[in-house]
Design a protein around this motif. Sequence first.
Motif, PDB file in Angstrom:
ATOM      1  N   ILE A  12       1.041  -1.462  -0.004  1.00  0.00           N
ATOM      2  CA  ILE A  12      -0.518   0.076  -0.054  1.00  0.00           C
ATOM      3  C   ILE A  12       0.470   1.571   0.256  1.00  0.00           C
ATOM      4  CG2 ILE A  12      -1.682   0.882   1.433  1.00  0.00           C
ATOM      5  CD1 ILE A  12      -2.300  -0.651   2.304  1.00  0.00           C
ATOM      6  N   ASN A  13       0.543   1.923  -0.891  1.00  0.00           N
ATOM      7  CA  ASN A  13       1.151   3.076  -1.291  1.00  0.00           C
ATOM      8  C   ASN A  13       1.532   4.282   0.392  1.00  0.00           C
ATOM      9  OD1 ASN A  13       1.685   5.863  -1.524  1.00  0.00           O
ATOM     10  ND2 ASN A  13       1.829   6.096  -3.596  1.00  0.00           N
ATOM     11  N   PRO A  14       1.890   4.613   0.754  1.00  0.00           N
ATOM     12  CA  PRO A  14       1.991   5.201   2.424  1.00  0.00           C
ATOM     13  C   PRO A  14       0.750   6.616   1.839  1.00  0.00           C
ATOM     14  CG  PRO A  14       4.159   5.662   1.850  1.00  0.00           C
ATOM     15  CD  PRO A  14       3.124   4.192   1.107  1.00  0.00           C
ATOM     16  N   PHE A  15       1.359   7.444   0.874  1.00  0.00           N
ATOM     17  CA  PHE A  15       0.660   8.509   1.104  1.00  0.00           C
ATOM     18  C   PHE A  15      -0.685   8.694   0.079  1.00  0.00           C
ATOM     19  CE2 PHE A  15       5.107   9.846   1.112  1.00  0.00           C
ATOM     20  CZ  PHE A  15       5.330  10.009   2.208  1.00  0.00           C
ATOM     21  N   SER A  16      -1.383   7.386  -0.482  1.00  0.00           N
ATOM     22  CA  SER A  16      -2.291   6.818  -0.603  1.00  0.00           C
ATOM     23  C   SER A  16      -3.375   7.521   0.109  1.00  0.00           C
ATOM     24  CB  SER A  16      -2.758   5.664  -1.401  1.00  0.00           C
ATOM     25  OG  SER A  16      -2.640   4.679   0.047  1.00  0.00           O
ATOM     26  N   PRO A  17      -5.237   7.570   0.222  1.00  0.00           N
ATOM     27  CA  PRO A  17      -6.126   8.467   0.356  1.00  0.00           C
ATOM     28  C   PRO A  17      -6.277   7.330   1.415  1.00  0.00           C
ATOM     29  CG  PRO A  17      -6.343   9.251  -1.270  1.00  0.00           C
ATOM     30  CD  PRO A  17      -4.778   7.938  -1.667  1.00  0.00           C
ATOM     31  N   GLU A  18      -6.505   5.879   1.213  1.00  0.00           N
ATOM     32  CA  GLU A  18      -7.384   4.605   2.271  1.00  0.00           C
ATOM     33  C   GLU A  18      -5.736   4.407   3.728  1.00  0.00           C
ATOM     34  OE1 GLU A  18      -8.512   5.059  -2.119  1.00  0.00           O
ATOM     35  OE2 GLU A  18      -6.840   4.445  -1.046  1.00  0.00           O
ATOM     36  N   VAL A  96      10.396  18.752  -8.651  1.00  0.00           N
ATOM     37  CA  VAL A  96       9.465  18.514 -10.201  1.00  0.00           C
ATOM     38  C   VAL A  96       8.750  16.638  -9.757  1.00  0.00           C
ATOM     39  CG1 VAL A  96      10.614  17.306 -12.273  1.00  0.00           C
ATOM     40  CG2 VAL A  96      11.682  19.028 -11.799  1.00  0.00           C
ATOM     41  N   VAL A  97       8.201  16.298 -10.732  1.00  0.00           N
ATOM     42  CA  VAL A  97       7.246  15.490 -10.476  1.00  0.00           C
ATOM     43  C   VAL A  97       6.378  14.640 -11.244  1.00  0.00           C
ATOM     44  CG1 VAL A  97       5.398  13.917  -8.592  1.00  0.00           C
ATOM     45  CG2 VAL A  97       5.710  16.702  -8.298  1.00  0.00           C
ATOM     46  N   GLY A 114      -2.441  10.955  -6.481  1.00  0.00           N
ATOM     47  CA  GLY A 114      -2.044   8.710  -6.370  1.00  0.00           C
ATOM     48  C   GLY A 114      -1.246   7.808  -5.459  1.00  0.00           C
ATOM     49  N   GLY A 115      -0.540   9.006  -4.429  1.00  0.00           N
ATOM     50  CA  GLY A 115      -0.038   9.108  -3.574  1.00  0.00           C
ATOM     51  C   GLY A 115       1.473   9.259  -4.014  1.00  0.00           C
ATOM     52  N   LYS A 116       1.549  10.174  -5.170  1.00  0.00           N
ATOM     53  CA  LYS A 116       3.056  10.544  -5.940  1.00  0.00           C
ATOM     54  C   LYS A 116       3.702  11.750  -5.238  1.00  0.00           C
ATOM     55  CE  LYS A 116       5.818   9.926  -9.091  1.00  0.00           C
ATOM     56  NZ  LYS A 116       6.883  10.802  -8.130  1.00  0.00           N
ATOM     57  N   ALA A 117       4.521  12.033  -4.335  1.00  0.00           N
ATOM     58  CA  ALA A 117       5.499  12.692  -3.819  1.00  0.00           C
ATOM     59  C   ALA A 117       6.481  13.000  -4.834  1.00  0.00           C
ATOM     60  CB  ALA A 117       6.352  12.190  -2.751  1.00  0.00           C
ATOM     61  N   PRO A 118       7.351  14.482  -5.203  1.00  0.00           N
ATOM     62  CA  PRO A 118       8.776  15.162  -5.738  1.00  0.00           C
ATOM     63  C   PRO A 118       9.880  14.308  -6.206  1.00  0.00           C
ATOM     64  CG  PRO A 118       7.460  16.309  -4.392  1.00  0.00           C
ATOM     65  CD  PRO A 118       6.782  15.358  -3.388  1.00  0.00           C
ATOM     66  N   GLN A 142      14.396  12.767   2.781  1.00  0.00           N
ATOM     67  CA  GLN A 142      14.921  11.695   2.786  1.00  0.00           C
ATOM     68  C   GLN A 142      13.361  10.762   3.452  1.00  0.00           C
ATOM     69  OE1 GLN A 142      18.686  10.282   4.722  1.00  0.00           O
ATOM     70  NE2 GLN A 142      17.803   9.837   6.580  1.00  0.00           N
ATOM     71  N   ASP A 143      13.548  10.619   4.550  1.00  0.00           N
ATOM     72  CA  ASP A 143      12.707   9.852   5.349  1.00  0.00           C
ATOM     73  C   ASP A 143      11.230   9.550   5.333  1.00  0.00           C
ATOM     74  OD1 ASP A 143      14.647   9.126   6.493  1.00  0.00           O
ATOM     75  OD2 ASP A 143      14.971  10.427   8.736  1.00  0.00           O
ATOM     76  N   LYS A 144      10.209  10.585   5.350  1.00  0.00           N
ATOM     77  CA  LYS A 144       8.701  10.775   4.625  1.00  0.00           C
ATOM     78  C   LYS A 144       8.495  10.746   3.615  1.00  0.00           C
ATOM     79  CE  LYS A 144       7.964  13.167   9.390  1.00  0.00           C
ATOM     80  NZ  LYS A 144       7.465  14.285  10.239  1.00  0.00           N
ATOM     81  N   LEU A 145       8.969  12.043   2.744  1.00  0.00           N
ATOM     82  CA  LEU A 145       8.511  11.696   1.391  1.00  0.00           C
ATOM     83  C   LEU A 145       9.124  10.925   0.402  1.00  0.00           C
ATOM     84  CD1 LEU A 145       7.510  15.646   1.636  1.00  0.00           C
ATOM     85  CD2 LEU A 145       6.164  14.159   0.533  1.00  0.00           C
ATOM     86  N   ARG A 146      10.552  10.768   1.272  1.00  0.00           N
ATOM     87  CA  ARG A 146      11.811   9.584   0.555  1.00  0.00           C
ATOM     88  C   ARG A 146      11.830  10.005  -1.178  1.00  0.00           C
ATOM     89  NH1 ARG A 146       8.700   5.631   3.741  1.00  0.00           N
ATOM     90  NH2 ARG A 146       6.885   5.243   2.094  1.00  0.00           N
TER      91      ARG A 146
END
Length: 262
Positions: A12-18, A96-97, A114-118, A142-146
């Motif tokens: 599961i993507n940790p940044f997904s809404p769910e 940039v994304v 969609g859980g996409k970070a930079p 590094q640790d949160k957004l990776r």
Amino acid sequence: MQEARAIQPALINPFSPEAIMRQYGLTRLPTQDELPCSDGEPMETQYHVLQMYLLIDTLNLHWQDRKDVFVGGDMFVYFSPTQSRTEDFRGPDFFVVQGVKHRRRKSWVVWEEGGKAPDIVVELLSDSTAHKDRNEKKLVYQDKLRVPEYFLFDPINGDLEGFRLRDGVYEPIQPDERGRLVSEQCQLALARWEGVFSREDSLWLRWETLSGELLPTERDASQRAAAAARSATDAAKSAAQRNVQLEAELAQYRKKFGALPK
């Protein structure tokens, strides 16, 4: 009898809404229209503003035909619904994304993307932000957004640093033979350049192709297009003048020797 196999849960993507709603016990997440998109604080200096635009505008021009990339700067990046209350994080100076739809946004909200970070972040250092950029923000990326690649540029002394995420930890990016830092994500290089941009003669951070060509600014591109148009016009004039000269020479030949034999 066939042995039953344990079913592995899908990643599961940790940044997904769910995932975010489950983590914070929420049934609904705020949208970018409901989140603050400005803190009312300007960037450090006019130079910082111009430097940000230089990075953004040249890359947007380079990728003008791409519809799957977003290039932004001085925007909030939301990866936690608590940020709007704790105000513990501010957006990067440049990011940039890739792999997302190109459209206008007020802020970058990962659960709406969609859980996409930079993929890339660049911070422009100043006396008041350098410590935070090298420590607190670096750990967030590094640790949160990776974020796969993180760059730091000091416009005062020209220091340029880069880090690439390896096994969850940032490792320094070594300069290439030209002293540039190569971005694997963009397949471009970041290089120091001395010259004039927006009437300011200074040291700038510029994008280069891997072969060493600076990505042009809008003005550069316009000047190149104008030069090409002038060259084409001059070539057409020269061809027309040559045709006139040949016609004149042919007329003299006919007058002296008669019509050309068939």
